[in-house]
Design an enzyme around this catalytic site. Structure first.
Site, PDB file in Angstrom:
ATOM      1  N   GLU A  10       0.834   7.361  -1.708  1.00 48.05           N
ATOM      2  CA  GLU A  10       2.156   8.437  -1.601  1.00 48.05           C
ATOM      3  C   GLU A  10       2.369   8.465  -3.085  1.00 48.05           C
ATOM      4  O   GLU A  10       2.953   9.487  -3.573  1.00 48.05           O
ATOM      5  CB  GLU A  10       2.990   7.357  -1.010  1.00 48.05           C
ATOM      6  CG  GLU A  10       2.815   7.368   0.454  1.00 48.05           C
ATOM      7  CD  GLU A  10       3.373   6.112   1.085  1.00 48.05           C
ATOM      8  OE1 GLU A  10       4.172   5.487   0.400  1.00 48.05           O
ATOM      9  OE2 GLU A  10       2.889   5.713   2.419  1.00 48.05           O
ATOM     10  N   GLU A  70      -6.832   1.089   0.885  1.00 50.62           N
ATOM     11  CA  GLU A  70      -5.857   1.397   1.791  1.00 50.62           C
ATOM     12  C   GLU A  70      -6.302   2.955   2.109  1.00 50.62           C
ATOM     13  O   GLU A  70      -6.152   3.892   1.470  1.00 50.62           O
ATOM     14  CB  GLU A  70      -4.490   1.693   1.066  1.00 50.62           C
ATOM     15  CG  GLU A  70      -3.940   0.275   0.685  1.00 50.62           C
ATOM     16  CD  GLU A  70      -2.422   0.332   0.691  1.00 50.62           C
ATOM     17  OE1 GLU A  70      -1.894  -0.667   1.679  1.00 50.62           O
ATOM     18  OE2 GLU A  70      -1.869   1.266   0.117  1.00 50.62           O
ATOM     19  N   GLY A 124       2.711  -2.490   4.725  1.00 51.81           N
ATOM     20  CA  GLY A 124       4.025  -1.691   4.631  1.00 51.81           C
ATOM     21  C   GLY A 124       4.963  -1.968   5.692  1.00 51.81           C
ATOM     22  O   GLY A 124       5.807  -2.798   5.610  1.00 51.81           O
ATOM     23  N   GLY A 125       5.030  -1.054   6.580  1.00 51.11           N
ATOM     24  CA  GLY A 125       6.112  -1.093   7.901  1.00 51.11           C
ATOM     25  C   GLY A 125       6.345  -2.545   8.328  1.00 51.11           C
ATOM     26  O   GLY A 125       7.310  -3.092   8.464  1.00 51.11           O
ATOM     27  N   HIS A 148      -0.562   3.886  -5.436  1.00 50.39           N
ATOM     28  CA  HIS A 148      -0.366   4.057  -3.892  1.00 50.39           C
ATOM     29  C   HIS A 148      -0.768   5.508  -3.627  1.00 50.39           C
ATOM     30  O   HIS A 148      -0.237   6.286  -4.412  1.00 50.39           O
ATOM     31  CB  HIS A 148       0.923   3.484  -3.683  1.00 50.39           C
ATOM     32  CG  HIS A 148       1.169   3.385  -2.173  1.00 50.39           C
ATOM     33  ND1 HIS A 148       1.142   4.344  -1.371  1.00 50.39           N
ATOM     34  CD2 HIS A 148       0.998   2.172  -1.317  1.00 50.39           C
ATOM     35  CE1 HIS A 148       1.258   4.060   0.042  1.00 50.39           C
ATOM     36  NE2 HIS A 148       1.349   2.810  -0.102  1.00 50.39           N
ATOM     37  N   ASN A 207       5.029  -4.011   0.991  1.00 49.08           N
ATOM     38  CA  ASN A 207       5.698  -2.957   0.315  1.00 49.08           C
ATOM     39  C   ASN A 207       6.702  -2.183   1.006  1.00 49.08           C
ATOM     40  O   ASN A 207       6.028  -1.707   2.173  1.00 49.08           O
ATOM     41  CB  ASN A 207       4.294  -1.958   0.138  1.00 49.08           C
ATOM     42  CG  ASN A 207       4.770  -0.761  -0.480  1.00 49.08           C
ATOM     43  OD1 ASN A 207       5.719  -0.643  -1.070  1.00 49.08           O
ATOM     44  ND2 ASN A 207       3.746   0.404  -0.507  1.00 49.08           N
ATOM     45  N   TRP A 208       7.977  -2.480   0.493  1.00 51.13           N
ATOM     46  CA  TRP A 208       9.056  -1.950   1.489  1.00 51.13           C
ATOM     47  C   TRP A 208       9.012  -0.440   0.970  1.00 51.13           C
ATOM     48  O   TRP A 208       9.785   0.185   1.803  1.00 51.13           O
ATOM     49  CB  TRP A 208      10.254  -2.516   0.888  1.00 51.13           C
ATOM     50  CG  TRP A 208      10.480  -3.993   1.727  1.00 51.13           C
ATOM     51  CD1 TRP A 208       9.538  -4.532   2.507  1.00 51.13           C
ATOM     52  CD2 TRP A 208      11.752  -4.681   1.845  1.00 51.13           C
ATOM     53  NE1 TRP A 208      10.127  -5.706   3.104  1.00 51.13           N
ATOM     54  CE2 TRP A 208      11.543  -5.722   2.783  1.00 51.13           C
ATOM     55  CE3 TRP A 208      13.012  -4.358   1.451  1.00 51.13           C
ATOM     56  CZ2 TRP A 208      12.644  -6.670   3.058  1.00 51.13           C
ATOM     57  CZ3 TRP A 208      14.090  -5.187   1.572  1.00 51.13           C
ATOM     58  CH2 TRP A 208      13.801  -6.449   2.467  1.00 51.13           C
ATOM     59  N   LYS A 209       8.220   0.187   0.194  1.00 48.48           N
ATOM     60  CA  LYS A 209       8.607   1.512  -0.015  1.00 48.48           C
ATOM     61  C   LYS A 209       9.965   1.992  -0.210  1.00 48.48           C
ATOM     62  O   LYS A 209      10.814   1.117  -0.996  1.00 48.48           O
ATOM     63  CB  LYS A 209       8.029   2.506   0.993  1.00 48.48           C
ATOM     64  CG  LYS A 209       6.301   2.062   1.269  1.00 48.48           C
ATOM     65  CD  LYS A 209       5.891   2.868   2.288  1.00 48.48           C
ATOM     66  CE  LYS A 209       4.478   2.442   2.801  1.00 48.48           C
ATOM     67  NZ  LYS A 209       3.746   3.331   3.553  1.00 48.48           N
ATOM     68  N   SER A 234      -1.827  -0.010   8.264  1.00 47.71           N
ATOM     69  CA  SER A 234      -1.428  -0.464   9.702  1.00 47.71           C
ATOM     70  C   SER A 234      -1.659  -1.848  10.191  1.00 47.71           C
ATOM     71  O   SER A 234      -2.102  -2.300  11.058  1.00 47.71           O
ATOM     72  CB  SER A 234      -2.168   0.510  10.845  1.00 47.71           C
ATOM     73  OG  SER A 234      -1.457   1.796  10.336  1.00 47.71           O
ATOM     74  N   GLY A 247       0.627   3.640   7.945  1.00 51.61           N
ATOM     75  CA  GLY A 247       1.441   4.213   8.731  1.00 51.61           C
ATOM     76  C   GLY A 247       1.060   4.981   9.981  1.00 51.61           C
ATOM     77  O   GLY A 247       2.046   5.178  10.833  1.00 51.61           O
TER      78      GLY A 247
HETATM   79  C1  PEP Z   1       1.003   0.784   2.678  1.00 51.10           C
HETATM   80  O1  PEP Z   1       1.904   1.956   2.421  1.00 51.10           O
HETATM   81  O2  PEP Z   1       0.883   0.265   1.534  1.00 51.10           O
HETATM   82  C2  PEP Z   1       0.916   0.445   3.891  1.00 51.10           C
HETATM   83  C3  PEP Z   1      -0.160  -0.367   4.002  1.00 51.10           C
HETATM   84  O3  PEP Z   1       1.552   0.870   4.873  1.00 51.10           O
HETATM   85  P1  PEP Z   1       1.456   0.575   6.607  1.00 51.10           P
HETATM   86  O4  PEP Z   1       1.242  -0.949   6.804  1.00 51.10           O
HETATM   87  O5  PEP Z   1       2.686   0.902   7.010  1.00 51.10           O
HETATM   88  O6  PEP Z   1       0.284   1.244   7.019  1.00 51.10           O
END
Ligand code: PEP
Length: 259
Positions: free
Chosen positions: A101, A169, A235-236, A99, A12-14, A214, A175
């Site tokens: 967010e 999640e 994500g990241g 999500h 997920n590049w957001k 994470s 994050g």
């Molecule tokens: C996400 O936002 O879906 C996510 C899992 O982010 P991260 O891996 O950066 O914690």
């Protein structure tokens, strides 16, 4: 891992990535072309602005491309939104829904998420429905109540193992560099599995349950080896092909162990 469930590593590049970042998607598309692709699925969800060109880069690769949200309606006066049909029109195969967010920034309720998932099914997309507790909910020992409420409220009756993926999640793990313990993830995923089996029978047994929050190359093997964890929503660490492919590749070892 669950028996008979094909793992999925989804990125997920957001709100990150411009045309300059397309080289990363190209490298991912090439990196998943090996024999592991017979056993493990890979998906990248860039921002909507890159969707069409990203799918064009992946036409000869098993790497699938998806979106990060869709509107619950097919079309109409919804400035700035995109519909599930538009995602399918760009050859997207999946859409992330609910999500945390989106739930926080846009006030998305379980009811809205459920309508969006139904719209995704109409467009023949697979919905990746996100659930997870906040830090306060975890601290008040309400995690399983939250998961029950979100699963019941966000997942439509028409969910199947093909059209639905659930991503657990924990909001506090996104994050933050912090993950729940393996035991806590095991409890959450076992609980979700039993809820889904109770409601959907055999389909629930085969629905993919991703862990997200994470996930990095350094912890992916440990996290992906937990029972009922059928992959990751990343994500990241999905922004760089090297990290994304390192996470995907942990299945080389994990699958070899099960043979
Ligand atoms: C996400 O936002 O879906 C996510 C899992 O982010 P991260 O891996 O950066 O914690």
């Amino acid at each position: 891992m669950s028996p008979d469930v094909r793992p999925l590593i989804a990125g997920n590049w957001k709100m990150n990535g411009t045309r300059q970042s397309l080289g990363e998607i190209k490298a991912m598309a090439e990196g998943v072309m090996g024999p592991l692709s017979d056993r493990v699925d890979a998906l990248i969800c860039p921002p909507a602005t890159l969707l069409y060109v990203a799918t064009a880069l992946c036409t000869d690769s098993p790497l699938m491309v998806g979106a990060q949200d869709c509107h619950r309606n097919v079309s109409g006066p919804h400035t700035g939104d995109i519909s599930a049909e538009m995602i399918a029109d760009c050859f997207g195969t999946h859409v992330i829904l609910g999500h945390s967010e989106r739930r926080t920034d846009h006030g998305e309720t379980d009811h809205i998420v459920r309508d969006k998932a139904a719209a995704a099914y109409q467009a023949e997309l697979t919905a990746i429905i996100c659930v997870g507790e906040t830090e306060d909910e975890r601290d008040s020992y309400s995690t399983l109540d939250v998961l029950r409420r979100q699963l019941r409220g966000s997942v439509p009756d028409g969910a199947t193992a093909d059209n639905t993926v659930i991503a657990y999640e924990p909001v506090w793990a996104i994050g933050s560099g912090v993950t729940p313990t393996a035991e806590d993830i095991d409890v959450a995923h076992s609980f979700m599995r039993s809820e889904l089996v109770r409601r959907f029978g055999d389909e629930g047994r085969h629905m993919r349950l991703l862990y997200g929050g994470s996930v990095k190359p350094a912890n992916a093997e440990k996290l992906m080896s937990i029972a009922n964890v059928d992959g990751a929503l990343v994500g990241g660490a999905s922004l760089k092909a090297d990290d994304f492919l390192a996470i995907y590749s942990v299945y080389e070892g994990l699958i070899a162990e099960t043979l």
